[in-house]
Scaffold this motif. Structure first.
Motif, PDB file in Angstrom:
ATOM      1  N   LEU A 503       1.086  -1.119   0.340  1.00  0.00           N
ATOM      2  CA  LEU A 503       0.099   0.334   0.108  1.00  0.00           C
ATOM      3  C   LEU A 503       1.109   1.067  -0.348  1.00  0.00           C
ATOM      4  N   THR A 504       0.695   2.354  -1.117  1.00  0.00           N
ATOM      5  CA  THR A 504       1.493   3.686  -1.046  1.00  0.00           C
ATOM      6  C   THR A 504       0.323   4.700  -1.001  1.00  0.00           C
ATOM      7  N   LEU A 505       0.731   5.421  -0.540  1.00  0.00           N
ATOM      8  CA  LEU A 505       0.429   7.040  -0.089  1.00  0.00           C
ATOM      9  C   LEU A 505       1.070   7.788   0.012  1.00  0.00           C
ATOM     10  N   ASP A 506       0.887   8.840  -1.614  1.00  0.00           N
ATOM     11  CA  ASP A 506       1.291   9.816  -1.826  1.00  0.00           C
ATOM     12  C   ASP A 506       1.329  11.002  -1.975  1.00  0.00           C
ATOM     13  N   TRP A 507       1.373  11.350  -1.174  1.00  0.00           N
ATOM     14  CA  TRP A 507       0.849  13.083  -1.006  1.00  0.00           C
ATOM     15  C   TRP A 507       1.785  14.596  -1.387  1.00  0.00           C
ATOM     16  N   ARG A 508       2.995  14.092  -2.432  1.00  0.00           N
ATOM     17  CA  ARG A 508       3.576  14.724  -3.013  1.00  0.00           C
ATOM     18  C   ARG A 508       3.357  15.709  -4.225  1.00  0.00           C
ATOM     19  N   GLY A 509       2.053  15.263  -4.444  1.00  0.00           N
ATOM     20  CA  GLY A 509       1.194  15.742  -5.732  1.00  0.00           C
ATOM     21  C   GLY A 509       0.147  16.701  -5.545  1.00  0.00           C
ATOM     22  N   PRO A 510      -0.757  17.417  -6.795  1.00  0.00           N
ATOM     23  CA  PRO A 510      -1.539  18.012  -6.004  1.00  0.00           C
ATOM     24  C   PRO A 510      -3.463  17.422  -5.127  1.00  0.00           C
ATOM     25  N   GLY A 511      -2.179  15.994  -4.702  1.00  0.00           N
ATOM     26  CA  GLY A 511      -3.436  15.405  -4.353  1.00  0.00           C
ATOM     27  C   GLY A 511      -2.788  14.318  -3.554  1.00  0.00           C
ATOM     28  N   LEU A 512      -4.103  13.069  -3.267  1.00  0.00           N
ATOM     29  CA  LEU A 512      -2.838  11.309  -3.019  1.00  0.00           C
ATOM     30  C   LEU A 512      -2.920  10.511  -3.831  1.00  0.00           C
ATOM     31  N   ALA A 513      -2.481  10.350  -4.168  1.00  0.00           N
ATOM     32  CA  ALA A 513      -2.234   9.153  -5.352  1.00  0.00           C
ATOM     33  C   ALA A 513      -1.543   7.772  -4.547  1.00  0.00           C
ATOM     34  N   LEU A 514      -2.901   7.141  -4.611  1.00  0.00           N
ATOM     35  CA  LEU A 514      -3.222   5.780  -3.881  1.00  0.00           C
ATOM     36  C   LEU A 514      -2.917   4.914  -4.877  1.00  0.00           C
TER      37      LEU A 514
END
Length: 597
Positions: A503-514
């Motif tokens: 499970l990967t939760l990436d907040w580095r963009g303009p939203g949440l990439a899941l």
């Protein structure tokens, strides 16, 4: 005309004007006042009108229209009967010599006869006056119905007598024009019987019959109805015996009635041509009435007590022609208004039916959407819980003989998953009763608890987080939670033996990439291909949740990992969604300002 009246008659005219002014605020009092004024004229000869000022009675037609428009509930049934009674009184004042100002001749027929001999005249004049008065009252009622607010009051408090009369008379509507024509013909025959003068008697029934026929066929054959008065007038221009006399000239009012019916019922070009054709007829009728050589040596000026000089004839022609044009235009526009009112009621009926259908379709759509939402929520809750329970139960059954102490731990996890599922289902059911959008909404803080439950069920999970979490709405957080829940549940059920997930939760963009990537040992049964699973409700629900949250989701087999499956989703932050929503509005505003410049 008022200058030729006595002071008492002038007071009567002022009283009629006062009743018109009072008809809005005191309809009942104004009706009583009209009765008092007419009674005064019947009893006092100085208050009666002469041969010119009797046209003041036309004010009562305006009064009848206002009464029909403003009458309250109790007056709606009584008012038409009272107005018809007043029309009979006015007819007596116009026809009978004993009720004229001189008590010698009738006011409009010029006859010095007994009241018994003038009964036919009184019947004709009274019937015509009653029909005209009732028509103007009905016109006021129709104008009242055109107002939406007054229409609602009318429909709520409509008189049962009026409703019953409408149900009884509606099937008889096609016979209205022929019945009117028959009554018109019979009453005039009775009125003129024995008074044909020097003209051969068959000429009057013939010309009268043509006018009555124009009324009878005006609805079904408007072209014929418009042509028949022209035939009569052409005959009268060249045939002296067929011309009307000083007592029969009101037969020409049949032209007005025909024009009204054609305007109200005809289709296409003939409806618009009826007004100019009727205006030509008015010019011919005026010529026949005012030129002495075309009326057996008598002109309109003689009928009303004037001379036959050139000036008198010209003035008489101009006055009669103008009045005739005004009456013709009024009749045509009344028919046009009745037709417009009928078309508007038909359009309102169709619009109401369409609105009802749209409302029914909207309700069906809302119910279907709510069913789909409930099904999706139940699926997300129960599928996850049951998958965990099945995994724990199977694990306890397989390892129970080797590790009896693990059975207790598995049963505890099964009980915990069942309690959690029961609580969510209970909150979902309660929300359906109180607020469809207010049920339990798990947030991102509950993802760690979810991961722990899945690990306890036998799924090996690796969690990676990048960046600092930003603001998501409660609906977006629920969508992310359900997507993670469904992805991990599918990994546990469909990844095969020894399932693992990342499970990967990436907040580095303009939203949440899941991202949820799952792998496991290949299944032994090819029928359970994970690619087919992409068409089930779970994946459909994940895509819909991501879309409604403002993002997107893809799910498919991971070709790089045997038995792998990859779910990728993106949910924009709340501020990004607001900016994307406001951008089109700002662009439209800028374009509008540029266009105005």
């Amino acid at each position: 005309m008022i200058a030729y009246t006595t002071p008492y008659a002038f007071v009567i005219v002022v009283g009629f004007a006062a009743t018109i002014a009072l008809s809005r605020v005191a309809t009942g009092a104004s009706l009583v006042l009209v009765g008092v004024l007419l009674a005064a004229q019947l009893l006092l000869w100085p208050a009666r009108f002469n041969a010119l000022s009797w046209s003041a009675y036309l004010m009562l037609l305006v009064f009848a229209t206002l009464v029909g428009f403003h009458a309250a509930r109790r007056m709606r049934t009584v008012a038409p009967f009272v107005l018809v009674l007043y029309a009979a009184g006015v007819s007596a004042l116009l026809v009978l010599p004993r009720f004229s100002a001189t008590s010698i001749d009738g006011l409009i027929n010029g006859k010095h006869l007994s009241s018994v001999a003038l009964i036919p005249d009184l019947l004709v004049c009274g019937s015509v006056a009653a029909l005209i008065t009732f028509g103007f009252w009905y016109l006021g009622v129709q104008l009242r119905l055109e107002s939406p607010a007054l229409r609602t009051v009318w429909e709520d408090t409509a008189s049962p007598i009026v409703s019953s009369a409408q149900r009884m008379l509606l099937p008889l509507r096609p016979a209205l024009e022929p019945a009117t024509a028959v009554a018109f013909y019979v009453l005039w025959i009775i009125a003129e019987s024995g008074r044909s003068g020097s003209s051969p008697w068959p000429s009057f029934p013939f010309t009268l019959g043509l006018f009555a026929a124009s009324i009878a066929v005006a609805r079904n054959y408007p072209r014929v109805a418009i042509a028949l008065p022209g035939v009569v007038l052409a005959i009268q221009l060249f045939g002296i015996p067929t011309r009307f006399s000083s007592t029969s000239w009101p037969v020409y009012f049949a032209v007005l009635l025909t024009c009204l019916i054609v305007s109200a019922t005809a289709e296409g070009r003939i409806r618009w041509l009826s007004l100019p054709i009727a205006s030509v007829y008015v010019a011919v009728i005026t010529t026949l009435m005012t030129v002495p050589t075309l009326s057996n040596g008598y002109g309109w000026t003689s009928w009303v007590g004037g001379g036959n000089s050139s000036d008198d004839i010209i003035k008489s022609f101009a006055g009669v022609f103008v009045v005739g044009l005004l009456l013709t235009a009024a009749a045509w526009f009344i028919g046009f208004g009745l037709r417009a009112s009928q078309l508007k009621r038909a359009a309102d009926t169709k619009l109401g039916a369409t609105v009802d259908e749209l409302r029914s379709a909207e309700i069906d759509l809302i119910v279907a959407s709510e069913r789909d939402r409930i099904a999706q929520d139940v699926h997300d809750i129960m599928a996850h819980s049951l998958a965990v329970i099945i995994a724990q139960a199977d694990g306890a059954r397989f390892i129970g003989p080797q590790r009896p102490d693990a059975i207790s731990e598995s049963l505890g996890r099964i009980a915990a998953s069942a309690r959690t599922s029961l609580a969510e289902v209970r909150m979902l059911i309660e929300s359906l009763v109180e607020d469809p959008d207010g049920h339990s909404n798990p947030t991102l803080d509950n993802i760690d608890e979810l991961v722990q439950r899945m690990r306890g069920a036998g799924l090996t999970i690796t969690t990676n987080r990048f960046g600092d979490p930003t603001l998501l709405t409660s609906g977006q957080q629920l969508a992310v939670y359900r997507i993670v829940q469904e992805s991990l549940t599918n990994a546990l059920k469909h990844a095969g033996a020894q399932p693992t997930a990342r499970l990967t939760l990436d907040w580095r963009g303009p939203g949440l990439a899941l991202t949820v990537a799952s792998t496991g040992a290949p299944r032994q049964h090819p029928a359970s291909n994970v690619r087919e699973h992409g068409h089930c409700r779970g994946l459909y629900g994940m895509r819909e949740r991501a879309r409604l949250a403002g993002g997107w989701l893809t799910a498919d087999v991971d070709d790089e990992a045997p038995g792998g499956y990859l779910v990728t989703a993106f949910v924009p932050t709340a501020c990004v969604v607001e900016q994307e929503t406001e951008a089109p509005a700002e662009a439209a505003l800028v374009a509008a300002e540029a266009g105005s410049r």
